[in-house]
Motif scaffolding. Structure first.
Motif, PDB file in Angstrom:
ATOM      1  N   UNK A  22      18.038  63.407  57.220  1.00 13.94           N
ATOM      2  CA  UNK A  22      18.771  64.632  56.888  1.00 13.94           C
ATOM      3  C   UNK A  22      19.890  64.804  57.912  1.00 13.94           C
ATOM      4  N   UNK A  23      21.034  65.252  57.433  1.00  9.74           N
ATOM      5  CA  UNK A  23      22.145  65.535  58.331  1.00  9.74           C
ATOM      6  C   UNK A  23      21.774  66.792  59.104  1.00  9.74           C
ATOM      7  N   UNK A  24      21.557  66.635  60.393  1.00  9.11           N
ATOM      8  CA  UNK A  24      21.100  67.741  61.229  1.00  9.11           C
ATOM      9  C   UNK A  24      22.257  68.591  61.748  1.00  9.11           C
ATOM     10  N   UNK A  25      23.348  67.941  62.108  1.00 11.77           N
ATOM     11  CA  UNK A  25      24.512  68.685  62.578  1.00 11.77           C
ATOM     12  C   UNK A  25      25.764  67.823  62.479  1.00 11.77           C
ATOM     13  N   UNK A  65      25.698  69.721  56.616  1.00 16.64           N
ATOM     14  CA  UNK A  65      24.469  69.955  57.366  1.00 16.64           C
ATOM     15  C   UNK A  65      23.364  70.307  56.368  1.00 16.64           C
ATOM     16  N   UNK A  66      22.208  69.689  56.536  1.00 15.05           N
ATOM     17  CA  UNK A  66      21.084  69.896  55.632  1.00 15.05           C
ATOM     18  C   UNK A  66      21.025  68.895  54.491  1.00 15.05           C
ATOM     19  N   UNK A  67      22.073  68.108  54.326  1.00 16.51           N
ATOM     20  CA  UNK A  67      22.102  67.105  53.255  1.00 16.51           C
ATOM     21  C   UNK A  67      21.028  66.055  53.502  1.00 16.51           C
ATOM     22  N   UNK A  68      20.248  65.783  52.480  1.00 20.05           N
ATOM     23  CA  UNK A  68      19.185  64.785  52.599  1.00 20.05           C
ATOM     24  C   UNK A  68      19.700  63.400  52.257  1.00 20.05           C
TER      25      UNK A  68
END
Length: 142
Positions: free
Chosen positions: A108-111, A12-15
């Motif tokens: 971005x990986x949101x969840x 999560x949070x990975x761009x």
């Protein structure tokens, strides 16, 4: 075809790095032929300006397709996309130049969800404007 991105490899949070998609008027003509949308605001500068637009604009669905292309290229498997939706927030103005314009898409990986699913928040910009809002994709990773 299996997805090339693995669920355990994302956080999560990975761009997801941005990708530039050039847009020239010839692309709009090709899209008009494929989609059947021959509205002159997408190919006729005189008409577009006559109805109050700054210039010819890209089809909204063409713009949305670039976001979908971004996701399928990242995942590596078009069948991994389970859901995809956007709202259109600004026009993609396409000047009559050799360069045209560019749509820059990032994510971005949101969840992370169960069953190897992840939600990707997508950002698409052109000419300094955000052209898609509330853009999200749910994909199933390997």
């Amino acid at each position: 075809m299996a997805a090339t991105i693995k669920y355990d490899e994302v956080e999560v949070g990975q761009e997801i790095p941005p990708v530039d998609y050039p847009v020239r008027r010839v692309n709009l003509i090709q899209y008009a032929g494929a989609s059947g949308d021959f509205n002159p605001i997408h190919w006729n500068e005189r008409f577009a300006k006559q109805v109050g637009l700054p210039d010819v604009i890209a089809h909204g669905m063409y713009t949305m397709a670039q976001g979908g292309r971004f996701i399928t290229d990242w995942v590596g498997d078009p069948g991994a996309v389970l859901d995809y939706g956007v709202r259109f927030s600004s026009m993609v103005v396409v000047p009559d130049t050799d360069e045209g314009t560019t749509i820059t898409v990032s994510g971005v990986v949101e969840s992370k969800l169960e069953d190897n699913k992840v939600v990707i928040a997508i950002t698409a910009r052109s000419g300094g404007n955000r052209v898609l809002s509330k853009a999200r994709a749910i994909v199933r990773l390997a």
